[in-house]
Design a protein around this motif. Structure first.
Motif, mmCIF file in Angstrom:
data_model
loop_
_atom_site.group_PDB
_atom_site.id
_atom_site.type_symbol
_atom_site.label_atom_id
_atom_site.label_comp_id
_atom_site.label_asym_id
_atom_site.label_seq_id
_atom_site.Cartn_x
_atom_site.Cartn_y
_atom_site.Cartn_z
ATOM 1 N N ASN A 28 0.857 -1.183 0.000
ATOM 2 C CA ASN A 28 0.000 0.000 0.000
ATOM 3 C C ASN A 28 0.894 1.234 0.000
ATOM 4 N N LEU A 29 0.628 2.155 -0.935
ATOM 5 C CA LEU A 29 1.541 3.286 -1.108
ATOM 6 C C LEU A 29 0.785 4.447 -1.732
ATOM 7 N N GLN A 30 1.142 5.665 -1.300
ATOM 8 C CA GLN A 30 0.583 6.865 -1.901
ATOM 9 C C GLN A 30 1.682 7.906 -2.063
ATOM 10 N N VAL A 31 1.698 8.584 -3.213
ATOM 11 C CA VAL A 31 2.640 9.674 -3.463
ATOM 12 C C VAL A 31 1.861 10.843 -4.034
ATOM 13 N N ARG A 32 2.035 12.010 -3.455
ATOM 14 C CA ARG A 32 1.322 13.202 -3.906
ATOM 15 C C ARG A 32 2.139 13.977 -4.935
ATOM 16 N N TYR A 33 1.443 14.710 -5.764
ATOM 17 C CA TYR A 33 2.114 15.610 -6.701
ATOM 18 C C TYR A 33 2.938 16.634 -5.908
ATOM 19 N N GLY A 34 4.110 16.954 -6.436
ATOM 20 C CA GLY A 34 4.962 17.934 -5.787
ATOM 21 C C GLY A 34 5.775 17.376 -4.641
ATOM 22 N N VAL A 156 12.406 14.646 -20.812
ATOM 23 C CA VAL A 156 12.262 15.441 -22.039
ATOM 24 C C VAL A 156 10.822 15.873 -22.297
ATOM 25 N N HIS A 157 9.856 15.098 -21.835
ATOM 26 C CA HIS A 157 8.456 15.403 -22.110
ATOM 27 C C HIS A 157 7.738 15.985 -20.897
ATOM 28 N N SER A 158 8.514 16.454 -19.895
ATOM 29 C CA SER A 158 7.950 17.075 -18.685
ATOM 30 C C SER A 158 6.881 16.190 -18.045
ATOM 31 N N ALA A 175 28.241 15.072 -10.350
ATOM 32 C CA ALA A 175 27.046 14.568 -11.023
ATOM 33 C C ALA A 175 25.928 14.299 -10.027
ATOM 34 N N ARG A 176 26.284 13.735 -8.890
ATOM 35 C CA ARG A 176 25.269 13.446 -7.868
ATOM 36 C C ARG A 176 24.611 14.731 -7.391
ATOM 37 N N SER A 177 25.414 15.741 -7.131
ATOM 38 C CA SER A 177 24.867 17.017 -6.677
ATOM 39 C C SER A 177 23.950 17.625 -7.718
ATOM 40 N N SER A 178 24.339 17.531 -8.985
ATOM 41 C CA SER A 178 23.519 18.077 -10.068
ATOM 42 C C SER A 178 22.183 17.359 -10.164
ATOM 43 N N ILE A 179 22.218 16.032 -10.084
ATOM 44 C CA ILE A 179 20.989 15.246 -10.189
ATOM 45 C C ILE A 179 20.053 15.557 -9.031
ATOM 46 N N LEU A 180 20.579 15.607 -7.826
ATOM 47 C CA LEU A 180 19.743 15.875 -6.654
ATOM 48 C C LEU A 180 19.114 17.261 -6.731
ATOM 49 N N GLN A 181 19.883 18.223 -7.195
ATOM 50 C CA GLN A 181 19.355 19.586 -7.320
ATOM 51 C C GLN A 181 18.205 19.638 -8.313
ATOM 52 N N VAL A 182 18.354 18.948 -9.445
ATOM 53 C CA VAL A 182 17.293 18.922 -10.448
ATOM 54 C C VAL A 182 16.062 18.202 -9.902
ATOM 55 N N VAL A 183 16.265 17.075 -9.237
ATOM 56 C CA VAL A 183 15.133 16.305 -8.700
ATOM 57 C C VAL A 183 14.329 17.140 -7.714
ATOM 58 N N ARG A 184 15.016 17.849 -6.831
ATOM 59 C CA ARG A 184 14.317 18.697 -5.872
ATOM 60 C C ARG A 184 13.550 19.797 -6.580
ATOM 61 N N GLY A 185 14.165 20.355 -7.628
ATOM 62 C CA GLY A 185 13.522 21.437 -8.362
ATOM 63 C C GLY A 185 12.274 20.997 -9.101
ATOM 64 N N ILE A 186 12.319 19.832 -9.736
ATOM 65 C CA ILE A 186 11.143 19.389 -10.487
ATOM 66 C C ILE A 186 10.005 18.983 -9.553
ATOM 67 N N ASP A 188 9.475 20.502 -6.690
ATOM 68 C CA ASP A 188 8.933 21.792 -6.260
ATOM 69 C C ASP A 188 8.024 22.406 -7.325
ATOM 70 N N SER A 189 8.235 22.016 -8.581
ATOM 71 C CA SER A 189 7.394 22.541 -9.657
ATOM 72 C C SER A 189 6.095 21.752 -9.824
ATOM 73 N N GLY A 190 5.920 20.672 -9.046
ATOM 74 C CA GLY A 190 4.661 19.941 -9.062
ATOM 75 C C GLY A 190 4.719 18.502 -9.495
ATOM 76 N N THR A 191 5.882 18.035 -9.962
ATOM 77 C CA THR A 191 6.011 16.641 -10.379
ATOM 78 C C THR A 191 6.136 15.728 -9.157
ATOM 79 N N ALA A 192 5.505 14.562 -9.224
ATOM 80 C CA ALA A 192 5.666 13.550 -8.180
ATOM 81 C C ALA A 192 6.866 12.679 -8.531
ATOM 82 N N VAL A 193 7.717 12.393 -7.547
ATOM 83 C CA VAL A 193 8.932 11.622 -7.792
ATOM 84 C C VAL A 193 8.966 10.414 -6.853
ATOM 85 N N LEU A 194 9.131 9.233 -7.449
ATOM 86 C CA LEU A 194 9.407 8.026 -6.665
ATOM 87 C C LEU A 194 10.877 7.683 -6.894
#
Length: 337
Positions: A28-34, A156-158, A175-186, A188-194
């Motif tokens: 059982n799992l739930q993930v919210r947008y953002g 690429v397709h947002s 590279a790790r720092s760059s990836i983490l920064q992007v993940v946090r940013g997307i 914050d823009s409303g994408t749900a990330v697992l």
């Protein structure tokens, strides 16, 4: 927006077995947008299997799953493919194509017109710090650059929902720092990330919520603060020279030393009390380790450190691994199955 509309991922009593081996048993799992949810567990716990099912690449045996508003095993595969992005652990690049060509090709597979694909690729190249390599072939990139490109191709397709399966494995610090920064940013823009990882410091840096997959099901989930509060407390491990550790009331032998039987608030005070105990006066102190109350300690207390590997890299899952060209960047409607 009601609660259901705010949920990007919903799993209810999801089960999956391979022959007689149960992989997932009532998840059982739930993930919210953002938001970012870090799915944590040992190697072989079923994390990648669950991600494959949520992306429509595997079917569950039973239970219900909804991703981006679409019911799996019954929704539209074309619509699901355009709504999600997936970067599996194994790199899936076209080695003979340049960085720009990899990104624009994936964007056009996802239905973007050439001009929009070019603009989106340029934005991702800048976002991931690949500005010096747009015309460089993927095969000649460094390991960290390949990992950044691999992750960028999933964006690429947002997508509204993004699945990242150990996205920093083998990546260097930059590279790790760059990836983490992007993940946090997307997020914050409303994408749900697992997000799956074996690096607890990444989870803390992302400020993600966490869910622990162990013994085929989710055994606990919540914010980092709540998980640490429930499952971790500061402690101390003290070892003495001479082999056999002293027997002290309130302390237990563990890990080549002795530890308090119960949680402590002040490791320094506990150490002082231990050293004043008559059983410790005639033995030589060898080592003192302070065990902090953090996510890694909570992980070890929930999942344990033996068996299939605890906080370590590598993940031998995907028993029915899809072709990488299909998995990256979400699954296009033509390729989803």
């Amino acid at each position: 927006m009601d609660l259901a509309d705010d949920l990007a991922i919903q799993c209810s009593d999801v089960r999956k077995s391979y022959g007689s081996r149960c992989v997932l048993d009532g998840v059982n799992l739930q993930v919210r947008y953002g938001s970012i949810l870090a799915l944590l567990g040992r190697n072989g716990a079923g994390k990648s299997t669950l991600i494959s099912m949520l992306c429509g690449l595997l079917k569950s045996d039973s239970g219900s799953m909804r991703v981006a508003g679409f019911a799996l095993n019954g929704g539209s595969p074309n619509a699901l493919g355009s709504a999600i992005g997936l970067a599996p652990q194994d790199l899936g690049l076209y080695p003979q194509l340049t960085v720009m060509q990899n990104l624009t090709s994936m964007a056009m597979v996802q239905g973007l017109p050439p001009r929009n694909a070019q603009e989106r690729a340029e934005g991702l190249i800048d976002m991931f710090g690949l500005g010096g390599q747009p015309g460089q072939r993927a095969e000649s990139l460094s390991g960290g650059q390949k990992r950044r490109l691999h992750t960028a191709m999933a964006l690429v397709h947002s997508p509204r929902v993004l699945f990242l399966d150990e996205p920093t494995v083998g990546a260097d610090v930059e590279a790790r720092s760059s990836i983490l920064q992007v993940v946090r940013g997307i997020a914050d823009s409303g994408t749900a990330v697992l997000y799956t990882t074996h690096y607890m410091e990444e989870v803390e840096q992302l400020g993600a919520d966490v869910a622990f997959l162990d013994r085929d099901s989710i055994v606990d989930q919540g914010s980092i603060h709540d998980i640490v509060k429930r499952h971790a407390a500061p402690s101390i491990r003290v070892s003495f020279a001479g082999g056999l550790q002293p027997e002290v009331n309130g302390w237990t032998r563990a890990g080549g030393g002795i530890e308090p039987d119960c949680p402590i608030d002040d490791p320094g005070r506990a150490l002082a009390a231990l050293l004043s105990d008559p059983h410790c006066r005639d033995v030589q102190l060898k080592d003192v380790q302070v065990i902090h109350a953090n996510l890694e300690t909570a992980y070890r207390n929930i999942v344990g450190s033996g068996g299939g590997g605890g906080v370590a890299s590598g993940n031998p899952e995907y028993p029915e691994r899809p072709e990488q060209s299909q998995a990256l960047g979400g699954i296009s409607g033509k390729e989803n199955r």
